[in-house]
Design a protein around this motif. Structure first.
Motif, PDB file in Angstrom:
ATOM      1  N   ASP A  85     -17.841 -38.662   7.471  1.00 41.95           N
ATOM      2  CA  ASP A  85     -16.587 -38.323   6.794  1.00 41.95           C
ATOM      3  C   ASP A  85     -16.080 -36.950   7.233  1.00 41.95           C
ATOM      4  OD1 ASP A  85     -15.999 -40.558   5.374  1.00 41.95           O
ATOM      5  OD2 ASP A  85     -16.564 -39.774   3.414  1.00 41.95           O
ATOM      6  N   GLU A  86     -16.990 -36.031   7.437  1.00 39.29           N
ATOM      7  CA  GLU A  86     -16.608 -34.677   7.827  1.00 39.29           C
ATOM      8  C   GLU A  86     -15.967 -34.638   9.199  1.00 39.29           C
ATOM      9  OE1 GLU A  86     -20.042 -32.201   7.452  1.00 39.29           O
ATOM     10  OE2 GLU A  86     -20.197 -32.483   5.271  1.00 39.29           O
ATOM     11  N   VAL A 137     -10.735 -44.611  12.692  1.00 38.38           N
ATOM     12  CA  VAL A 137     -11.973 -45.042  13.331  1.00 38.38           C
ATOM     13  C   VAL A 137     -13.020 -45.354  12.263  1.00 38.38           C
ATOM     14  CG1 VAL A 137     -13.826 -44.437  14.933  1.00 38.38           C
ATOM     15  CG2 VAL A 137     -11.482 -43.648  15.373  1.00 38.38           C
ATOM     16  N   TRP A 138     -13.663 -46.503  12.430  1.00 36.34           N
ATOM     17  CA  TRP A 138     -14.751 -46.907  11.546  1.00 36.34           C
ATOM     18  C   TRP A 138     -15.993 -47.153  12.387  1.00 36.34           C
ATOM     19  CZ3 TRP A 138     -14.607 -47.862   6.156  1.00 36.34           C
ATOM     20  CH2 TRP A 138     -13.347 -47.679   5.565  1.00 36.34           C
ATOM     21  N   GLN A 139     -17.119 -46.680  11.905  1.00 35.79           N
ATOM     22  CA  GLN A 139     -18.393 -46.917  12.568  1.00 35.79           C
ATOM     23  C   GLN A 139     -19.188 -47.948  11.779  1.00 35.79           C
ATOM     24  OE1 GLN A 139     -22.305 -44.409  12.655  1.00 35.79           O
ATOM     25  NE2 GLN A 139     -21.021 -43.609  14.308  1.00 35.79           N
ATOM     26  N   ASP A 152       0.021 -51.379  12.530  1.00 36.31           N
ATOM     27  CA  ASP A 152      -1.129 -50.520  12.273  1.00 36.31           C
ATOM     28  C   ASP A 152      -2.422 -51.199  12.723  1.00 36.31           C
ATOM     29  OD1 ASP A 152       0.434 -48.531  11.153  1.00 36.31           O
ATOM     30  OD2 ASP A 152       0.222 -49.310   9.122  1.00 36.31           O
ATOM     31  N   PHE A 153      -3.381 -50.391  13.138  1.00 30.12           N
ATOM     32  CA  PHE A 153      -4.674 -50.922  13.541  1.00 30.12           C
ATOM     33  C   PHE A 153      -5.750 -49.865  13.325  1.00 30.12           C
ATOM     34  CE2 PHE A 153      -3.581 -48.435  17.192  1.00 30.12           C
ATOM     35  CZ  PHE A 153      -4.752 -48.166  17.888  1.00 30.12           C
ATOM     36  N   GLU A 154      -6.984 -50.306  13.363  1.00 31.37           N
ATOM     37  CA  GLU A 154      -8.119 -49.394  13.317  1.00 31.37           C
ATOM     38  C   GLU A 154      -9.075 -49.746  14.441  1.00 31.37           C
ATOM     39  OE1 GLU A 154     -11.101 -51.231  10.004  1.00 31.37           O
ATOM     40  OE2 GLU A 154      -9.051 -50.789   9.301  1.00 31.37           O
ATOM     41  N   ILE A 155      -9.926 -48.811  14.796  1.00 29.47           N
ATOM     42  CA  ILE A 155     -10.911 -49.008  15.849  1.00 29.47           C
ATOM     43  C   ILE A 155     -12.288 -49.020  15.208  1.00 29.47           C
ATOM     44  CG2 ILE A 155     -11.904 -48.046  17.967  1.00 29.47           C
ATOM     45  CD1 ILE A 155      -9.113 -46.600  18.288  1.00 29.47           C
ATOM     46  N   VAL A 206     -23.337 -45.993  19.782  1.00 32.15           N
ATOM     47  CA  VAL A 206     -22.696 -46.430  21.021  1.00 32.15           C
ATOM     48  C   VAL A 206     -21.354 -45.708  21.169  1.00 32.15           C
ATOM     49  CG1 VAL A 206     -21.869 -48.397  22.358  1.00 32.15           C
ATOM     50  CG2 VAL A 206     -23.795 -48.692  20.775  1.00 32.15           C
ATOM     51  N   ARG A 207     -21.236 -44.920  22.233  1.00 29.31           N
ATOM     52  CA  ARG A 207     -20.016 -44.156  22.533  1.00 29.31           C
ATOM     53  C   ARG A 207     -19.552 -43.324  21.333  1.00 29.31           C
ATOM     54  NH1 ARG A 207     -15.031 -46.275  24.641  1.00 29.31           N
ATOM     55  NH2 ARG A 207     -14.934 -44.269  25.688  1.00 29.31           N
ATOM     56  N   GLU A 208     -20.479 -42.648  20.689  1.00 30.84           N
ATOM     57  CA  GLU A 208     -20.118 -41.873  19.506  1.00 30.84           C
ATOM     58  C   GLU A 208     -19.181 -40.713  19.839  1.00 30.84           C
ATOM     59  OE1 GLU A 208     -23.359 -40.784  16.961  1.00 30.84           O
ATOM     60  OE2 GLU A 208     -23.539 -42.829  16.197  1.00 30.84           O
ATOM     61  N   ALA A 209     -19.331 -40.113  21.016  1.00 29.26           N
ATOM     62  CA  ALA A 209     -18.407 -39.045  21.396  1.00 29.26           C
ATOM     63  C   ALA A 209     -16.974 -39.565  21.435  1.00 29.26           C
ATOM     64  CB  ALA A 209     -18.796 -38.460  22.752  1.00 29.26           C
ATOM     65  N   ALA A 210     -16.798 -40.786  21.940  1.00 26.55           N
ATOM     66  CA  ALA A 210     -15.467 -41.388  21.969  1.00 26.55           C
ATOM     67  C   ALA A 210     -14.951 -41.648  20.554  1.00 26.55           C
ATOM     68  CB  ALA A 210     -15.503 -42.688  22.771  1.00 26.55           C
ATOM     69  N   GLN A 211     -15.844 -42.025  19.649  1.00 24.60           N
ATOM     70  CA  GLN A 211     -15.421 -42.245  18.267  1.00 24.60           C
ATOM     71  C   GLN A 211     -14.829 -40.968  17.677  1.00 24.60           C
ATOM     72  OE1 GLN A 211     -18.545 -44.142  15.891  1.00 24.60           O
ATOM     73  NE2 GLN A 211     -19.373 -45.114  17.722  1.00 24.60           N
ATOM     74  N   PHE A 212     -15.524 -39.856  17.882  1.00 21.34           N
ATOM     75  CA  PHE A 212     -15.059 -38.595  17.323  1.00 21.34           C
ATOM     76  C   PHE A 212     -13.769 -38.127  18.008  1.00 21.34           C
ATOM     77  CE2 PHE A 212     -19.827 -38.009  16.620  1.00 21.34           C
ATOM     78  CZ  PHE A 212     -19.764 -38.563  15.351  1.00 21.34           C
ATOM     79  N   GLU A 213     -13.660 -38.373  19.310  1.00 24.68           N
ATOM     80  CA  GLU A 213     -12.443 -37.991  20.023  1.00 24.68           C
ATOM     81  C   GLU A 213     -11.240 -38.789  19.533  1.00 24.68           C
ATOM     82  OE1 GLU A 213     -13.372 -38.567  24.114  1.00 24.68           O
ATOM     83  OE2 GLU A 213     -14.841 -36.932  24.185  1.00 24.68           O
ATOM     84  N   LEU A 214     -11.423 -40.083  19.343  1.00 26.53           N
ATOM     85  CA  LEU A 214     -10.334 -40.920  18.848  1.00 26.53           C
ATOM     86  C   LEU A 214      -9.913 -40.499  17.444  1.00 26.53           C
ATOM     87  CD1 LEU A 214     -11.691 -44.324  20.160  1.00 26.53           C
ATOM     88  CD2 LEU A 214      -9.463 -43.343  20.775  1.00 26.53           C
TER      89      LEU A 214
END
Length: 279
Positions: free
Chosen positions: A26-27, A244-246, A220-223, A229-237
């Motif tokens: 969340d942070e 973004v949802w993990q 509207d959409f979410e990723i 897996v590709r967590e750096a990309a998650q944070f960048e997006l």
């Protein structure tokens, strides 16, 4: 106790650990879909136990400010024992979640379960005017027709490429053909859906396509991506303003899930080997 080697892919063994993981994400503006590991029960007791555990987790989510929801597997809630058992346990769970404002995702399993899963999802989505979502798999040849059927159903659809080894009679087995089907599904959804699109993919090409389709149609959409897996990309997006949802599994049945992640990708295997040798 969950060993460090598995902690990249599994958010702990207990609900408390899973919620701590959700708070940490969340942070960084990434929300979490929590899945209690367990599937293919052939007795009612374990299915009822997991349903009760999910009810408790829903209470925990509802009573905190953490941005999280849950995702269940049909065989986890009794589908292997018959559609009636699955419908009973899932309906009770979704009713409970709806009363507390917690979203419920329904994962999709192999092609033999598709019809019953679609039917029960549609029933619940219409009953609750949303509040529930369903995963569909691009590798199945039937999925375009299924998505057209679901276009006016309230709720959300998670588009994935498909992880099950399905027979060629019902599924595309060539990667390029699966990618083509996935692009086609996204294009249809962004044109015909009124939101509720979840792009469940780590593929940068598909995520970029979703961005372009959003710009074109305003839908509207979410990723959604997997933990580890590709967590750096998650944070960048997320930092770029995308929702973004993990997908984060948790629970004591972590071993088979962990090895599945390790076998999927070379970099996951290298991570595991480095953890073993301490480098």
């Amino acid at each position: 106790m969950l060993p460090p080697i598995a902690s990249r892919f599994v958010a702990g063994e207990s609900p408390a650990a899973a919620l701590d993981h959700a708070r940490a994400l969340d942070e960084r503006d990434v929300s979490v879909i929590l899945n209690r590991l367990g599937e293919h029960y052939d007795e009612r007791g374990p299915a009822e136990d997991d349903a009760a555990a999910y009810r408790d987790l829903i209470e925990e989510i509802a009573n905190t400010d953490v941005d999280a929801c849950i995702s269940i597997k049909p065989s986890q809630l009794g589908l292997d024992m018959g559609a009636d058992t699955f419908r009973e346990l899932l309906t009770d769970l979704v009713d409970h979640a709806a009363d507390r404002g917690v979203f419920v995702w329904i994962d999709m399993e192999d092609h033999t379960t598709t019809d019953v899963t679609l039917d029960i999802y549609e029933e619940l989505a219409r009953t609750h005017d949303g509040g529930v979502g369903l995963c569909v798999q691009a590798n199945l040849k039937r999925t375009r027709d299924d998505v057209e059927r679901l276009a006016d159903v309230p709720g959300k659809i998670r588009f994935v490429k498909g992880a099950y080894d399905e027979p060629a009679a019902v599924a595309y087995t060539d990667k390029a053909r699966v990618d083509e089907a996935y692009r086609d599904l996204l294009e249809y959804a962004f044109e015909h859906f009124d939101g509720g699109i979840a792009v469940g993919s780590h593929d940068p090409e598909m995520i970029d396509l979703a961005k372009r389709l959003h710009d074109e149609h305003g839908t509207d959409f979410e990723i959604q991506m997997l933990m580890g897996v590709r967590e750096a990309a998650q944070f960048e997006l997320a930092a770029d303003g995308y929702e973004v949802w993990q997908y984060a599994p948790y629970g004591g049945k972590w071993l088979s899930y962990f090895w599945r992640r390790v076998r999927e990708r070379k970099e996951n295997l290298l991570f595991a080997l480095r953890a073993v040798v301490g480098r």
